[in-house]
Design a protein around this motif. Structure first.
Motif, PDB file in Angstrom:
ATOM      1  N   GLU A   1       0.834  -1.205   0.000  1.00 40.22           N
ATOM      2  CA  GLU A   1       0.000   0.000   0.000  1.00 40.22           C
ATOM      3  C   GLU A   1       0.873   1.262   0.000  1.00 40.22           C
ATOM      4  OE1 GLU A   1      -3.271   0.249  -0.338  1.00 40.22           O
ATOM      5  OE2 GLU A   1      -3.269   2.428  -0.128  1.00 40.22           O
TER       6      GLU A   1
ATOM      7  N   ARG B   1       1.079   4.123  -3.001  1.00 34.22           N
ATOM      8  CA  ARG B   1       0.877   5.560  -2.768  1.00 34.22           C
ATOM      9  C   ARG B   1       2.082   6.376  -3.216  1.00 34.22           C
ATOM     10  NH1 ARG B   1      -2.246   5.709   3.109  1.00 34.22           N
ATOM     11  NH2 ARG B   1      -3.832   4.171   2.531  1.00 34.22           N
TER      12      ARG B   1
ATOM     13  N   ARG C   1      -4.202  -1.230  -5.311  1.00 30.41           N
ATOM     14  CA  ARG C   1      -3.694  -2.435  -4.675  1.00 30.41           C
ATOM     15  C   ARG C   1      -4.830  -3.405  -4.417  1.00 30.41           C
ATOM     16  NH1 ARG C   1      -4.215  -4.526  -0.036  1.00 30.41           N
ATOM     17  NH2 ARG C   1      -5.348  -2.714   0.724  1.00 30.41           N
TER      18      ARG C   1
ATOM     19  N   ILE D   1       0.558   1.094   7.909  1.00 28.43           N
ATOM     20  CA  ILE D   1       0.557   1.994   6.750  1.00 28.43           C
ATOM     21  C   ILE D   1       0.885   3.410   7.204  1.00 28.43           C
ATOM     22  CG2 ILE D   1      -0.914   3.098   5.008  1.00 28.43           C
ATOM     23  CD1 ILE D   1      -2.439   0.353   4.913  1.00 28.43           C
TER      24      ILE D   1
END
Ligand SMILES: [Zn+2]
Length: 280
Positions: free
Chosen positions: A5, A9, A53, A210
């Protein structure tokens, strides 16, 4: 999953709108089962549109260059395997020896590099068919119902990507610790309240990783490497302080002081507190 993730990004704004001038597959295995020449031909001239994702896969959405009048949307699937990296580098930089696929974007290259070639970059999307829902797409009820289908130990079940997508070995141990559930508990023995607590714990563990990883997990190298952006999964270092139970064998439980134990389940290590995570 958090590592992927974070990478998604990071790459999304770097790739969006960029046209692939040329594709060079340098390791035949990297695009399997798509033949390398077919892969190169299909993607040359296409433009990066979106990146998302799903589980541990990166989904690159591209506008194909084949027929200008009706642009075909192509989806390319990426997976890092154990040692893969994906990054954008200036074209003048020397390619690393394990560069497996190189996308020429003009003055920059988008590179998939892999020392062990367990990852891939392919046009074959069939692995997606075998993925269960994302943790955030489960309701407590559907999650509880899914667990009722299996007598396997809950820790092993959490790693089953066809049940729930994107929970890796570290996060399975962490989520069970937070939910105070024994990793040995059979999946179908969880009460509705326990599976609800576990689902929330999974979400919390992944979101924390994350959030935390996105601030320090990416390294931007400059100077002698000259603007090489890359994702450093640095598993040990970065998340260490955030991990409450994983890799803490013999150390005191942060909640009760009991020594953390390590067991092997499905050939993977599980860490847990024998007191906080008793089978009840
Ligand atoms: Zn404890």
């Amino acid at each position: 999953m958090p590592e992927v993730e974070i990478l998604v990004r990071h790459l999304r704004p770097l790739l969006r709108g960029k046209t692939i001038r040329r594709v060079s597959v340098r390791r035949e295995r990297a695009t399997r089962p798509t033949p390398p020449r077919e892969f190169e031909k299909a993607l040359a001239g296409s433009k990066f549109k979106g990146l998302t994702r799903r589980g541990k896969y990166l989904l690159f959405e591209l506008l194909g260059a084949r027929r200008r009048s009706e642009p075909a949307v192509l989806t390319m699937l990426g997976h890092l395997g154990m040692t893969g990296r994906m990054f954008v580098a200036l074209k003048k930089e020397k390619l690393l020896p394990h560069a497996a696929v190189v996308f020429n974007l003009g003055d920059r290259n988008f590179i998939y590099e892999d020392q062990r070639y367990l990852g891939r970059m392919t046009l074959d999307l069939s692995p997606l068919n075998e993925l269960g829902p994302e943790p955030s797409d489960f309701s407590p009820e559907t999650f509880a119902a899914a667990l009722k289908q299996s007598r396997q130990a809950i820790k092993i079940k959490l790693l089953d990507q066809s049940l729930i997508a994107g929970v890796g070995n570290i996060y399975a141990s962490e989520a069970l610790f937070r939910a105070r559930l024994s990793p040995r508990l059979a999946a179908d023995e969880l009460t509705p309240a326990q599976s609800k607590t576990l689902l929330r714990a999974i979400g919390d563990v992944l979101n924390d990783a994350i959030k935390f990883g996105s601030t320090v997990g990416l390294k931007t190298m400059s100077g002698k490497s000259g603007g090489l952006f890359y994702f450093d999964d640095g598993g040990e270092g970065y998340y260490e302080e955030r991990l409450r139970v994983y890799d803490r064998e013999g150390k005191p439980c942060l909640r009760c002081g009991t020594r953390i134990e390590r067991i092997t389940q499905g050939a993977r290590s599980t860490y847990f507190c024998p007191h906080c995570q008793r089978v009840r």
